[in-house]
Motif scaffolding. Structure first.
Motif, PDB file in Angstrom:
ATOM      1  N   TYR A  62     -19.846 -11.294  58.264  1.00  0.00           N
ATOM      2  CA  TYR A  62     -20.478 -12.553  58.457  1.00  0.00           C
ATOM      3  C   TYR A  62     -20.740 -12.608  60.286  1.00  0.00           C
ATOM      4  O   TYR A  62     -21.600 -13.392  60.528  1.00  0.00           O
ATOM      5  N   ASP A  63     -20.110 -11.729  60.836  1.00  0.00           N
ATOM      6  CA  ASP A  63     -20.709 -11.453  62.311  1.00  0.00           C
ATOM      7  C   ASP A  63     -21.930 -10.823  62.538  1.00  0.00           C
ATOM      8  O   ASP A  63     -22.838 -10.800  63.379  1.00  0.00           O
ATOM      9  N   VAL A  64     -22.543  -9.735  61.541  1.00  0.00           N
ATOM     10  CA  VAL A  64     -23.390  -8.963  61.751  1.00  0.00           C
ATOM     11  C   VAL A  64     -24.556  -9.090  60.546  1.00  0.00           C
ATOM     12  O   VAL A  64     -25.676  -8.090  60.476  1.00  0.00           O
ATOM     13  N   ALA A  65     -24.329  -9.935  59.571  1.00  0.00           N
ATOM     14  CA  ALA A  65     -25.159  -9.934  58.278  1.00  0.00           C
ATOM     15  C   ALA A  65     -26.822 -10.321  59.058  1.00  0.00           C
ATOM     16  O   ALA A  65     -27.692  -9.717  58.079  1.00  0.00           O
ATOM     17  N   VAL A  68     -27.287   1.850  56.015  1.00  0.00           N
ATOM     18  CA  VAL A  68     -27.908   0.771  56.392  1.00  0.00           C
ATOM     19  C   VAL A  68     -27.121  -0.572  55.763  1.00  0.00           C
ATOM     20  O   VAL A  68     -26.826  -0.666  54.569  1.00  0.00           O
ATOM     21  N   GLY A  69     -27.219  -1.518  56.569  1.00  0.00           N
ATOM     22  CA  GLY A  69     -26.839  -2.770  56.200  1.00  0.00           C
ATOM     23  C   GLY A  69     -25.687  -3.192  56.933  1.00  0.00           C
ATOM     24  O   GLY A  69     -24.904  -2.545  57.723  1.00  0.00           O
ATOM     25  N   ALA A  70     -25.269  -4.450  56.586  1.00  0.00           N
ATOM     26  CA  ALA A  70     -24.144  -5.009  57.360  1.00  0.00           C
ATOM     27  C   ALA A  70     -22.770  -4.892  56.634  1.00  0.00           C
ATOM     28  O   ALA A  70     -21.695  -5.191  57.446  1.00  0.00           O
ATOM     29  N   ALA A  71     -22.609  -4.371  55.727  1.00  0.00           N
ATOM     30  CA  ALA A  71     -21.325  -4.166  54.851  1.00  0.00           C
ATOM     31  C   ALA A  71     -20.384  -2.857  55.343  1.00  0.00           C
ATOM     32  O   ALA A  71     -19.390  -2.838  54.646  1.00  0.00           O
ATOM     33  N   GLY A  93     -38.050  -3.532  65.974  1.00  0.00           N
ATOM     34  CA  GLY A  93     -38.372  -2.233  66.218  1.00  0.00           C
ATOM     35  C   GLY A  93     -37.102  -1.445  66.471  1.00  0.00           C
ATOM     36  O   GLY A  93     -37.378  -0.074  66.621  1.00  0.00           O
ATOM     37  N   GLY A  94     -35.902  -1.691  66.323  1.00  0.00           N
ATOM     38  CA  GLY A  94     -34.657  -0.926  66.234  1.00  0.00           C
ATOM     39  C   GLY A  94     -34.126  -0.709  64.893  1.00  0.00           C
ATOM     40  O   GLY A  94     -34.748  -0.864  64.005  1.00  0.00           O
ATOM     41  N   ARG A  95     -32.828  -0.263  64.995  1.00  0.00           N
ATOM     42  CA  ARG A  95     -32.116   0.059  63.908  1.00  0.00           C
ATOM     43  C   ARG A  95     -30.872  -0.515  63.778  1.00  0.00           C
ATOM     44  O   ARG A  95     -30.197  -0.528  64.972  1.00  0.00           O
ATOM     45  N   PHE A  96     -30.243  -0.783  62.715  1.00  0.00           N
ATOM     46  CA  PHE A  96     -28.606  -1.097  62.613  1.00  0.00           C
ATOM     47  C   PHE A  96     -28.153  -0.365  61.459  1.00  0.00           C
ATOM     48  O   PHE A  96     -28.689  -0.546  60.391  1.00  0.00           O
ATOM     49  N   THR A  97     -27.297   0.136  61.801  1.00  0.00           N
ATOM     50  CA  THR A  97     -26.424   0.807  60.622  1.00  0.00           C
ATOM     51  C   THR A  97     -24.886   0.804  61.061  1.00  0.00           C
ATOM     52  O   THR A  97     -24.506   0.378  62.130  1.00  0.00           O
ATOM     53  N   SER A  98     -23.890   1.237  59.814  1.00  0.00           N
ATOM     54  CA  SER A  98     -22.619   1.373  60.337  1.00  0.00           C
ATOM     55  C   SER A  98     -22.639   2.757  61.283  1.00  0.00           C
ATOM     56  O   SER A  98     -23.445   3.540  61.075  1.00  0.00           O
ATOM     57  N   LEU A  99     -21.439   3.095  61.583  1.00  0.00           N
ATOM     58  CA  LEU A  99     -21.001   4.243  62.045  1.00  0.00           C
ATOM     59  C   LEU A  99     -21.287   5.310  61.330  1.00  0.00           C
ATOM     60  O   LEU A  99     -21.528   6.495  61.824  1.00  0.00           O
ATOM     61  N   ASP A 100     -21.208   5.402  60.122  1.00  0.00           N
ATOM     62  CA  ASP A 100     -21.437   6.285  59.236  1.00  0.00           C
ATOM     63  C   ASP A 100     -22.827   6.493  58.887  1.00  0.00           C
ATOM     64  O   ASP A 100     -23.394   7.355  57.963  1.00  0.00           O
ATOM     65  N   GLY A 101     -23.606   5.653  59.314  1.00  0.00           N
ATOM     66  CA  GLY A 101     -25.172   5.804  59.145  1.00  0.00           C
ATOM     67  C   GLY A 101     -25.712   4.940  57.798  1.00  0.00           C
ATOM     68  O   GLY A 101     -26.908   4.938  57.544  1.00  0.00           O
ATOM     69  N   GLY A 144     -20.608  -1.535  63.438  1.00  0.00           N
ATOM     70  CA  GLY A 144     -22.114  -1.582  63.563  1.00  0.00           C
ATOM     71  C   GLY A 144     -22.670  -0.970  64.579  1.00  0.00           C
ATOM     72  O   GLY A 144     -22.053  -0.622  65.838  1.00  0.00           O
ATOM     73  N   VAL A 145     -23.832  -0.243  64.460  1.00  0.00           N
ATOM     74  CA  VAL A 145     -24.490   0.562  65.618  1.00  0.00           C
ATOM     75  C   VAL A 145     -25.966  -0.071  65.612  1.00  0.00           C
ATOM     76  O   VAL A 145     -26.734   0.023  64.445  1.00  0.00           O
ATOM     77  N   ALA A 146     -26.246  -0.612  66.663  1.00  0.00           N
ATOM     78  CA  ALA A 146     -27.625  -1.171  67.004  1.00  0.00           C
ATOM     79  C   ALA A 146     -28.377  -0.388  67.993  1.00  0.00           C
ATOM     80  O   ALA A 146     -27.697  -0.123  69.072  1.00  0.00           O
TER      81      ALA A 146
END
Length: 84
Positions: free
Chosen positions: A36-39, A59-62, A49-57, A66-68
């Motif tokens: 709910y914080d990063v959805a 894609v998505g908010a689940a 123009g950026g990217r958002f993933t988890s630390l393991d790469g 978070g790495v932006a």
């Protein structure tokens, strides 16, 4: 981290990601996040123009983290953080 040319600073979830999306900082890393914080972040960052993933790469908010980034440094930052 400083050897990699990084400056560490903390912000609240939304503010740090907004800084990345607006180009004020190059990256934001959250080791623990709630969906709910990063959805909205994958869409917001992609539109900026950026990217958002988890630390393991993943894609998505689940992913639980978070790495932006501005998109350009994303893979290099994941590697520095020890991600696959």
């Amino acid at each position: 981290v400083k050897a990699a040319g990084c400056e560490l600073r903390t912000w609240g979830d939304g503010y740090g990601y907004a800084l990345v999306a607006t180009g004020r900082v190059d990256a934001m890393v959250d080791h623990v996040v709630e969906v709910y914080d990063v959805a909205p972040m994958p869409v917001i960052l992609a539109e900026a123009g950026g990217r958002f993933t988890s630390l393991d790469g993943a894609v998505g908010a689940a992913g639980g983290s978070g790495v932006a980034t501005n998109g350009v440094i994303h893979d290099e930052l994941l590697a520095l953080l020890g991600s696959p």
